[in-house]
Write a protein that holds these residues in place. Structure first.
Motif, PDB file in Angstrom:
ATOM      1  N   LEU A 217      -3.590   8.725  -4.946  1.00 32.03           N
ATOM      2  CA  LEU A 217      -3.233   7.361  -4.487  1.00 32.03           C
ATOM      3  C   LEU A 217      -1.920   7.211  -4.582  1.00 32.03           C
ATOM      4  O   LEU A 217      -1.295   6.114  -4.007  1.00 32.03           O
ATOM      5  CB  LEU A 217      -3.840   6.364  -5.547  1.00 32.03           C
ATOM      6  N   THR A 219       0.236   6.504  -6.883  1.00 34.58           N
ATOM      7  CA  THR A 219       0.572   5.070  -7.804  1.00 34.58           C
ATOM      8  C   THR A 219       1.693   5.787  -8.856  1.00 34.58           C
ATOM      9  O   THR A 219       1.795   7.109  -8.985  1.00 34.58           O
ATOM     10  CB  THR A 219      -0.747   5.047  -8.394  1.00 34.58           C
ATOM     11  N   LEU A 227      -5.423   2.048 -14.251  1.00 33.95           N
ATOM     12  CA  LEU A 227      -6.821   2.243 -13.376  1.00 33.95           C
ATOM     13  C   LEU A 227      -7.580   3.017 -14.124  1.00 33.95           C
ATOM     14  O   LEU A 227      -8.983   2.759 -14.025  1.00 33.95           O
ATOM     15  CB  LEU A 227      -6.413   2.784 -11.947  1.00 33.95           C
ATOM     16  N   LEU A 245      -9.945   1.843  -3.167  1.00 38.98           N
ATOM     17  CA  LEU A 245      -8.128   1.868  -2.988  1.00 38.98           C
ATOM     18  C   LEU A 245      -7.913   2.601  -2.086  1.00 38.98           C
ATOM     19  O   LEU A 245      -7.034   2.293  -1.392  1.00 38.98           O
ATOM     20  CB  LEU A 245      -7.510   2.272  -4.519  1.00 38.98           C
ATOM     21  N   SER A 248      -8.381   0.826   1.318  1.00 42.04           N
ATOM     22  CA  SER A 248      -7.728  -0.374   1.732  1.00 42.04           C
ATOM     23  C   SER A 248      -6.323  -0.139   1.412  1.00 42.04           C
ATOM     24  O   SER A 248      -5.506  -0.805   1.712  1.00 42.04           O
ATOM     25  CB  SER A 248      -7.959  -1.330   0.535  1.00 42.04           C
ATOM     26  N   LYS A 250      -4.448   0.704  -0.853  1.00 47.38           N
ATOM     27  CA  LYS A 250      -3.782  -0.103  -1.976  1.00 47.38           C
ATOM     28  C   LYS A 250      -3.395   0.855  -3.293  1.00 47.38           C
ATOM     29  O   LYS A 250      -4.294   2.012  -3.380  1.00 47.38           O
ATOM     30  CB  LYS A 250      -4.413  -1.175  -2.290  1.00 47.38           C
ATOM     31  N   LYS A 251      -2.478   0.652  -4.190  1.00 46.52           N
ATOM     32  CA  LYS A 251      -2.310   1.244  -5.216  1.00 46.52           C
ATOM     33  C   LYS A 251      -2.844   0.738  -6.631  1.00 46.52           C
ATOM     34  O   LYS A 251      -2.921   1.181  -7.651  1.00 46.52           O
ATOM     35  CB  LYS A 251      -0.911   1.672  -5.215  1.00 46.52           C
ATOM     36  N   LEU A 253      -5.695  -2.742  -8.000  1.00 46.50           N
ATOM     37  CA  LEU A 253      -6.801  -3.902  -7.573  1.00 46.50           C
ATOM     38  C   LEU A 253      -6.083  -5.005  -7.691  1.00 46.50           C
ATOM     39  O   LEU A 253      -5.171  -5.355  -8.407  1.00 46.50           O
ATOM     40  CB  LEU A 253      -7.988  -3.690  -8.598  1.00 46.50           C
ATOM     41  N   THR A 257     -10.248  -6.596  -4.031  1.00 43.89           N
ATOM     42  CA  THR A 257     -10.775  -5.429  -4.386  1.00 43.89           C
ATOM     43  C   THR A 257     -11.350  -5.309  -5.805  1.00 43.89           C
ATOM     44  O   THR A 257     -12.570  -4.507  -5.871  1.00 43.89           O
ATOM     45  CB  THR A 257      -9.488  -4.287  -4.326  1.00 43.89           C
TER      46      THR A 257
END
Length: 349
Positions: A217, A219, A227, A245, A248, A250-251, A253, A257
């Protein structure tokens, strides 16, 4: 966007997987040992903990070895008949079976050969097959996923006991929920199951989960750790969180989410777990969810249970993988956001 490497499909080995390598190696090495400690293993764990994925990995490994025949049985079918037909179909020594004394025809087997001496029962057929495989130094690994306490399972295990007493080259891997395996073990005629090692598929390494999130991801290390902690090491939660994630883009929530995370856990796993619980165990779960301190003493007072009763039910919930000890006289939920699910459920009861 590239294909999502995380998967919500139960049983299928995801592209992104964090395995319980110690369990995998322990079972694999024992079965490969010329003098294995056990020729059968019971793999248990809560729903979504990765039992089927572990079984799949092991069956694939042994299937690549020349001296092993892998048979996967469905506990809802006549497993002995399917075992016979599967060995026949997979074995390169078919010609050894195709003799007059091996001719057979009965319901459930898709093979019908002519001969002078018809074999009318599957037990005799299997024993003759095993005799040949033994001479050829071939081993049979029988895999049963999500075993239940039904009559098919009981019949198979009873006969398996007889087969191993005759020292046939058979190995057995069974996955199942704690309560289903206990149902089989409680049958007096299935005594060998009490001696069969029980391997519990527990939590995944939070460090490995964090590293996976960070790599896939992209991140930060801090977000990946946060996470990982949110999954509690629960294999299905790891897949769900990564899937959401990734989809979407995204990194971390957010409000939207986290609702998706709760929904997937609820619909795929938690509702089944919760409503399959016996009444008293569900009441204990409800009481703990409402408790501020999670003490066993508080649950006893809330439900008017004595020490003996609470100990009995507590032990079952611990073995089912739903609770963990959280200090002296305290319990906590092992599954991520299961407490939140229970509290939500109580609002509708």
């Amino acid at each position: 966007m590239n294909q999502n490497p995380f998967s919500l499909t139960f049983g299928k080995e995801p592209k992104t997987i964090i395995s319980n390598s110690n369990i995998y190696d322990e079972i694999k090495d024992d079965f490969l040992n010329p003098n294995p400690q056990s020729i059968a293993k019971l793999i248990t764990g809560v729903r979504g903990s990765g039992k089927t994925v572990l079984l799949t990995r092991l069956s694939k490994y042994f299937d690549d070895l020349d001296d092993w025949i892998i048979v996967e049985l469905n506990p809802e079918t006549d497993m002995l008949e399917y075992l016979a037909s599967s060995i026949y179909e997979k074995c390169k020594y078919k010609y050894k079976f195709v003799k007059k004394e091996f001719s057979f025809s009965f319901q459930g087997i898709s093979i019908s050969l002519s001969g002078d001496n018809q074999i009318s029962n599957v037990i005799t057929l299997l024993e003759r097959m095993f005799d040949i495989l033994l001479k050829k130094n071939k081993k049979v690994l029988i895999c049963i996923d999500d075993v239940s306490g039904n009559q098919n399972s009981k019949t198979f295990v009873q006969q398996y006991q007889i087969f191993i007493r005759k020292e046939y080259p058979l190995f057995l891997l069974m996955t199942g929920l704690y309560e289903n395996i206990r149902t089989l073990q409680n049958k007096k005629s299935l005594t060998f199951l009490y001696r069969t090692p029980q391997v519990n598929v527990g939590s995944l390494s939070l460090i490995n989960i964090a590293k996976s999130f960070q790599d896939i991801l992209n991140t930060t290390k801090e977000d990946a750790v946060a996470l990982a902690k949110l999954t509690n090491g629960y294999a299905f939660a790891y897949q769900v969180l990564g899937y959401i994630l990734y989809e979407s883009n995204k990194k971390m929530l957010d409000g939207i989410t986290i609702k998706e995370f709760d929904r997937y856990l609820r619909e795929y796993v938690y509702e089944k777990i919760y409503f399959d619980l016996p009444t008293v165990e569900r009441k204990i779960i409800n009481s703990l969810a409402k408790s501020e301190d999670g003490t066993i003493a508080g649950v006893m007072v809330d439900l008017d249970l004595n020490k003996e009763n609470i100990s009995q039910y507590r032990d079952k919930l611990l073995k089912k993988g739903l609770l963990v000890k959280n200090g002296w006289g305290k319990l906590a939920f092992s599954l991520p956001r299961f407490k939140e699910y229970v509290l939500l459920q109580l609002e509708f009861e």
